[in-house]
Design a protein around this motif. Structure first.
Motif, PDB file in Angstrom:
ATOM      1  N   LEU A 219      24.659  62.788  38.065  1.00  0.00           N
ATOM      2  CA  LEU A 219      25.783  61.875  37.711  1.00  0.00           C
ATOM      3  C   LEU A 219      26.740  61.237  38.916  1.00  0.00           C
ATOM      4  N   ALA A 220      26.681  62.249  39.770  1.00  0.00           N
ATOM      5  CA  ALA A 220      27.414  61.985  41.172  1.00  0.00           C
ATOM      6  C   ALA A 220      26.545  60.953  41.917  1.00  0.00           C
ATOM      7  N   PHE A 221      25.252  60.711  41.846  1.00  0.00           N
ATOM      8  CA  PHE A 221      24.448  59.628  42.549  1.00  0.00           C
ATOM      9  C   PHE A 221      24.734  58.279  41.720  1.00  0.00           C
ATOM     10  N   GLN A 222      24.943  58.451  40.311  1.00  0.00           N
ATOM     11  CA  GLN A 222      24.806  57.249  39.919  1.00  0.00           C
ATOM     12  C   GLN A 222      26.235  56.733  39.992  1.00  0.00           C
ATOM     13  N   LEU A 223      27.278  57.458  39.940  1.00  0.00           N
ATOM     14  CA  LEU A 223      28.748  57.083  40.380  1.00  0.00           C
ATOM     15  C   LEU A 223      28.682  56.300  41.683  1.00  0.00           C
ATOM     16  N   ILE A 224      28.458  56.869  42.586  1.00  0.00           N
ATOM     17  CA  ILE A 224      28.421  56.223  43.868  1.00  0.00           C
ATOM     18  C   ILE A 224      27.622  54.946  43.742  1.00  0.00           C
ATOM     19  N   ASP A 225      26.531  54.721  43.116  1.00  0.00           N
ATOM     20  CA  ASP A 225      25.816  53.607  42.867  1.00  0.00           C
ATOM     21  C   ASP A 225      26.986  52.482  42.430  1.00  0.00           C
ATOM     22  N   ASP A 226      27.661  53.152  41.223  1.00  0.00           N
ATOM     23  CA  ASP A 226      28.422  52.179  40.701  1.00  0.00           C
ATOM     24  C   ASP A 226      29.730  51.765  41.606  1.00  0.00           C
ATOM     25  N   ALA A 227      29.997  52.461  42.449  1.00  0.00           N
ATOM     26  CA  ALA A 227      31.179  52.141  43.542  1.00  0.00           C
ATOM     27  C   ALA A 227      30.426  51.323  44.532  1.00  0.00           C
ATOM     28  N   LEU A 228      29.408  51.409  44.927  1.00  0.00           N
ATOM     29  CA  LEU A 228      28.556  50.820  45.940  1.00  0.00           C
ATOM     30  C   LEU A 228      28.353  49.327  45.466  1.00  0.00           C
ATOM     31  N   ASP A 229      28.057  49.009  44.246  1.00  0.00           N
ATOM     32  CA  ASP A 229      27.969  47.661  43.954  1.00  0.00           C
ATOM     33  C   ASP A 229      29.122  46.865  44.161  1.00  0.00           C
ATOM     34  N   TYR A 230      30.317  47.267  44.287  1.00  0.00           N
ATOM     35  CA  TYR A 230      31.486  46.371  44.598  1.00  0.00           C
ATOM     36  C   TYR A 230      31.971  46.626  46.248  1.00  0.00           C
ATOM     37  N   GLY A 231      31.151  47.660  46.875  1.00  0.00           N
ATOM     38  CA  GLY A 231      31.635  47.750  48.176  1.00  0.00           C
ATOM     39  C   GLY A 231      30.637  48.454  49.144  1.00  0.00           C
ATOM     40  N   GLY A 232      29.108  48.282  48.775  1.00  0.00           N
ATOM     41  CA  GLY A 232      28.334  48.829  49.799  1.00  0.00           C
ATOM     42  C   GLY A 232      27.531  47.786  50.564  1.00  0.00           C
ATOM     43  N   SER A 233      26.416  48.054  51.004  1.00  0.00           N
ATOM     44  CA  SER A 233      25.447  47.008  51.172  1.00  0.00           C
ATOM     45  C   SER A 233      24.175  47.053  50.626  1.00  0.00           C
ATOM     46  N   SER A 234      23.313  46.097  50.792  1.00  0.00           N
ATOM     47  CA  SER A 234      22.022  45.924  50.180  1.00  0.00           C
ATOM     48  C   SER A 234      21.136  47.126  50.519  1.00  0.00           C
ATOM     49  N   SER A 235      21.131  47.506  51.778  1.00  0.00           N
ATOM     50  CA  SER A 235      20.466  48.617  52.384  1.00  0.00           C
ATOM     51  C   SER A 235      20.903  50.021  51.768  1.00  0.00           C
ATOM     52  N   ASP A 236      21.992  50.300  51.403  1.00  0.00           N
ATOM     53  CA  ASP A 236      22.564  51.352  50.512  1.00  0.00           C
ATOM     54  C   ASP A 236      22.238  51.503  49.075  1.00  0.00           C
ATOM     55  N   LEU A 237      22.158  50.293  48.660  1.00  0.00           N
ATOM     56  CA  LEU A 237      22.026  50.163  47.203  1.00  0.00           C
ATOM     57  C   LEU A 237      20.428  49.876  46.902  1.00  0.00           C
ATOM     58  N   GLY A 238      19.652  49.364  47.473  1.00  0.00           N
ATOM     59  CA  GLY A 238      18.495  48.998  46.953  1.00  0.00           C
ATOM     60  C   GLY A 238      18.370  47.949  46.095  1.00  0.00           C
ATOM     61  N   LYS A 239      19.372  46.856  46.001  1.00  0.00           N
ATOM     62  CA  LYS A 239      19.476  45.656  45.541  1.00  0.00           C
ATOM     63  C   LYS A 239      20.915  44.940  46.028  1.00  0.00           C
ATOM     64  N   ASN A 240      20.869  43.676  45.386  1.00  0.00           N
ATOM     65  CA  ASN A 240      21.866  42.861  46.115  1.00  0.00           C
ATOM     66  C   ASN A 240      23.235  43.484  45.661  1.00  0.00           C
ATOM     67  N   VAL A 241      24.433  43.448  46.698  1.00  0.00           N
ATOM     68  CA  VAL A 241      25.608  43.807  46.369  1.00  0.00           C
ATOM     69  C   VAL A 241      26.330  42.963  45.333  1.00  0.00           C
ATOM     70  N   GLY A 242      26.805  43.252  44.290  1.00  0.00           N
ATOM     71  CA  GLY A 242      27.239  42.553  43.229  1.00  0.00           C
ATOM     72  C   GLY A 242      26.624  42.299  42.000  1.00  0.00           C
ATOM     73  N   ASP A 243      25.299  42.966  41.970  1.00  0.00           N
ATOM     74  CA  ASP A 243      24.330  42.666  41.162  1.00  0.00           C
ATOM     75  C   ASP A 243      24.899  43.148  39.640  1.00  0.00           C
ATOM     76  N   ASP A 244      25.486  44.232  39.598  1.00  0.00           N
ATOM     77  CA  ASP A 244      26.059  44.870  38.428  1.00  0.00           C
ATOM     78  C   ASP A 244      26.965  43.903  37.416  1.00  0.00           C
ATOM     79  N   PHE A 245      27.874  43.207  38.618  1.00  0.00           N
ATOM     80  CA  PHE A 245      28.965  42.292  38.337  1.00  0.00           C
ATOM     81  C   PHE A 245      28.168  41.102  37.650  1.00  0.00           C
ATOM     82  N   ARG A 246      27.348  40.642  38.457  1.00  0.00           N
ATOM     83  CA  ARG A 246      26.642  39.265  38.084  1.00  0.00           C
ATOM     84  C   ARG A 246      25.798  39.491  36.745  1.00  0.00           C
ATOM     85  N   GLU A 247      25.345  40.856  36.238  1.00  0.00           N
ATOM     86  CA  GLU A 247      24.418  41.113  35.084  1.00  0.00           C
ATOM     87  C   GLU A 247      25.598  41.431  34.263  1.00  0.00           C
TER      88      GLU A 247
END
Length: 338
Positions: A219-247
């Motif tokens: 649960l903690a891991f996924q919530l951090i992924d949720d946060a990273l989508d709006y303020g991380g980097s692609s290397s941290d996230l494993g995908k493009n930043v903002g993908d959740d938003f665009r999808e």
């Protein structure tokens, strides 16, 4: 355009999974050999698609949890290697299926398999890997381990359908979102951690402790992924930043910002998420609204809460290097935004 914001200062150097990596290195060598062997097939496209994702990086955290949890209770057989490989194949299959459902173009800095071989091949190779995972579970000969991992596979599929049903639905509640991520992400973390003590013949209380640890870590891991989508980097996230938003994914930061926003702000979210008006300018505005309503910091706060539950789950267990390494994993997962 890549929009990256600093979430909470610089990254902490202290949080690391080095101890976990070192403790499981020998076993992970055997896991990697088994991955290559079991991903093989006379059907040429199967190893091509599987190896595209398998060889593209990723920390292989979930199988390392299985190995460390088995080691913690003195296990000396080979079953944990097969179970760890099965866990990784389940995870890989989920990623292949996810990318099709989400219509994702990038994964771990590379084109997704669906972009190269198509949706049909991605789904079918994912199914092949699931089949191989179950074969390895059966080879271990533990009905309990088979029950845990097969149940997790069903729960993950349910989570996928739940997420599909909630897609673009801004009326999704925080509790509903937690139900989705508990099924989609945390269930596999939980199963990966629990099968270690199971195959080692540990006491039921020890199994329960590792199951709780894995669930709350997930649960903690996924919530951090949720946060990273709006303020991380692609290397941290494993995908493009903002993908959740665009999808159009309704993750916890969006849920919080939408509920706390003005009528005008909610209209923005509806247009961006429900009507697919999610270009870079909209993403930048969305990030501003998330900051205004403390949606990112509160998401991180909830992740820390689940991290503490995971830490407490391990507390009664005897002190071992593996226990220390599993505690470090909690800090590492959360420190990705620090």
């Amino acid at each position: 355009m890549g929009i990256v914001v600093n979430l909470e200062g610089g990254k902490r150097d202290a949080a690391s999974i080095k101890e976990l990596v070192d403790l499981t290195a020998a076993d992970m060598g055997r896991v990697n050999e088994l991955i290559l062997s079991k991903a093989g097939s006379d059907v040429q496209m199967i190893p091509e698609v599987a190896n595209h994702l398998i060889s593209s990086g990723g920390k292989r955290l979930r199988p390392m949890l299985t190995l460390a949890a088995a080691q913690m209770f003195g296990y000396e057989g080979e079953g944990h290697v097969r179970l760890a490989t099965a866990v990784e194949f389940m995870h890989t299959a989920t990623l292949l299926h996810d990318d099709v459902v989400d219509e994702s173009g990038m994964r771990r800095g590379k084109k997704t398999a669906r972009m190269i071989w198509g949706n049909q091949a991605s789904v079918l190779v994912g199914d092949f890997l699931l089949g191989q995972a179950f074969r390895m579970m059966v080879e271990v000969g533990s009905l309990e381990a088979l029950d845990i991992l097969s149940t997790a596979a069903s729960i993950i599929a349910e989570g996928e359908v739940m997420q599909l049903a909630a897609a673009k639905n801004l009326d999704t509640t925080e509790d509903e979102h937690f139900a989705v991520i508990k099924a989609k992400t945390a269930a596999l973390f939980s199963a990966a951690a629990e099968v270690g003590p199971v195959v080692a013949g540990a006491a039921r209380t020890d199994r329960t402790a590792l199951r709780s640890y894995g669930m709350n870590l997930g649960l903690a891991f996924q919530l951090i992924d949720d946060a990273l989508d709006y303020g991380g980097s692609s290397s941290d996230l494993g995908k493009n930043v903002g993908d959740d938003f665009r999808e159009g994914k309704v993750t916890l930061p969006v849920i919080l910002a939408y509920r706390r926003g003005t009528e005008q702000e909610r209209a923005f979210w509806k247009k961006a998420i429900e009507e697919n008006d999610a270009d870079d300018a909209a993403l930048e505005k969305g990030i501003g609204l998330l900051a205004r309503h403390a949606a990112i910091s509160d998401t991180i706060g909830r992740a820390r809460h689940f991290g503490e539950i995971a830490r407490d789950a391990l507390a009664p267990l005897p002190a071992t290097p593996q226990k220390s390494a599993l505690v470090d994993v909690i800090d590492f997962c959360i420190s990705r935004v620090n």
